[in-house]
Design an enzyme around this catalytic site. Structure first.
Site, short mmCIF file in Angstrom:
data_model
loop_
_atom_site.label_atom_id
_atom_site.label_comp_id
_atom_site.label_asym_id
_atom_site.label_seq_id
_atom_site.Cartn_x
_atom_site.Cartn_y
_atom_site.Cartn_z
N LYS A 124 -2.51 0.29 1.30
CA LYS A 124 -1.03 -0.29 1.72
C LYS A 124 -0.05 0.60 1.32
CE LYS A 124 0.37 -0.69 -2.66
NZ LYS A 124 1.51 0.01 -3.38
N ASP B 229 -1.03 -6.38 -7.61
CA ASP B 229 -1.02 -6.08 -6.45
C ASP B 229 -2.45 -6.21 -5.67
OD1 ASP B 229 -2.26 -3.94 -7.18
OD2 ASP B 229 -1.28 -2.40 -6.15
#
Length: 273
Positions: free
Chosen positions: A8, A135
């Site tokens: 990401k 995350d």
């Protein structure tokens, strides 16, 4: 059964306040990109203990410390399934702000759930994932998300960058997330990232910032040099991702010159997801 955990990037990263528990509240937009690891699980016929085999980029950690195996252990504490031989081919650089370890852990949760038809919902998996890292829950959903809290509270955003070319450059620099946070002075942004991403990408440069950049660049000026070089070669937007040290640029087309300017760096080129 095999899957391909992807990385990401952070489109903006604002540290907005310090929490009583020592963590920080933040806001960011997580966006998935197609640089990937490979993760495979094989049922062990002899049903001996789980084993872990790793290839690719060497991670300097004991197998039991790897987030993949921690994810496996968490799932085993909640569900019954056979012993596994786990294979991880590591291609996503670590210490890079790309969430590679978190992706591997969350994809492990999803892979076990799917392989053994355990029936856990995305919400249930996300609740397990947050125990592995702030995350990690993002990779359960793995789509563009506006994140708040410590990075685990999500809101869907309408953002599609699949037609753009991403160039990601990872210098041979390891940034300590703990040290990066220690240099931060929390501040509420004047404009939310939810509003900024609705604006033309050509305006992002003046509006969208990563709060970690200032202190990290002061210590590692090469990071800012790479970012400015991307803009000189036509990037619509460029930034460090996470707490570094990777820098990404978003372009209308592939820029071959960038791939030769930094021969000592890890460079990836691909489309958005």
């Amino acid at each position: 059964m095999i899957c391909f955990p992807n990385a990401k990037i952070n489109l903006g990263l604002n540290i907005v306040s310090k929490r009583d528990d020592g963590y920080h509240n933040l806001e960011t937009v997580f966006y998935p990109i197609a640089i990937k690891d490979a993760l495979e699980i094989i049922v062990k016929e002899d049903q001996s203990e789980d084993t872990f085999i790793e290839a690719g980029i060497k991670v300097d950690a004991a197998p039991e410390s790897n987030l993949v195996m921690k994810a496996l252990k968490l799932m085993r504490s909640k569900y019954e399934f056979p012993s596994l031989e786990v294979h991880l081919l590591k291609k996503i650089p670590f210490g890079a702000g790309l969430g590679g370890g978190s992706a591997d852990a969350s994809f492990m949760l999803k892979l076990i759930n799917k392989t053994f038809d355990l029936g856990a919902s995305d919400k249930e998996l996300a609740n397990i994932a947050v125990q592995l890292g702030a995350d990690c829950p993002f990779f359960i959903y793995n789509r563009p998300m506006f994140a708040t809290g410590i990075g685990e509270v999500f809101e869907d955003v309408e953002l599609c960058l699949k037609d753009y070319t991403f160039i990601l450059i990872k210098p041979d620099i390891h940034v300590s997330t703990k040290d990066a946070f220690a240099q931060i002075k929390p501040l509420q942004p004047s404009m939310s990232l939810k509003e900024i991403i609705k604006k033309p990408m050509t305006e992002w440069r003046d509006l969208m910032i990563n709060d970690f950049e200032k202190s990290v660049v002061a210590k590692y000026p090469l990071i800012n040099e790479i970012k400015e070089t991307m803009y000189k070669h036509g990037a619509l937007y460029a930034s460090m991702t996470g707490s570094g040290s990777s820098v990404f640029g978003i372009f209308n087309e592939d820029v071959k010159a960038l791939q030769t300017l930094y021969p000592d760096c890890n460079i990836w080129v691909g489309k958005g997801m």
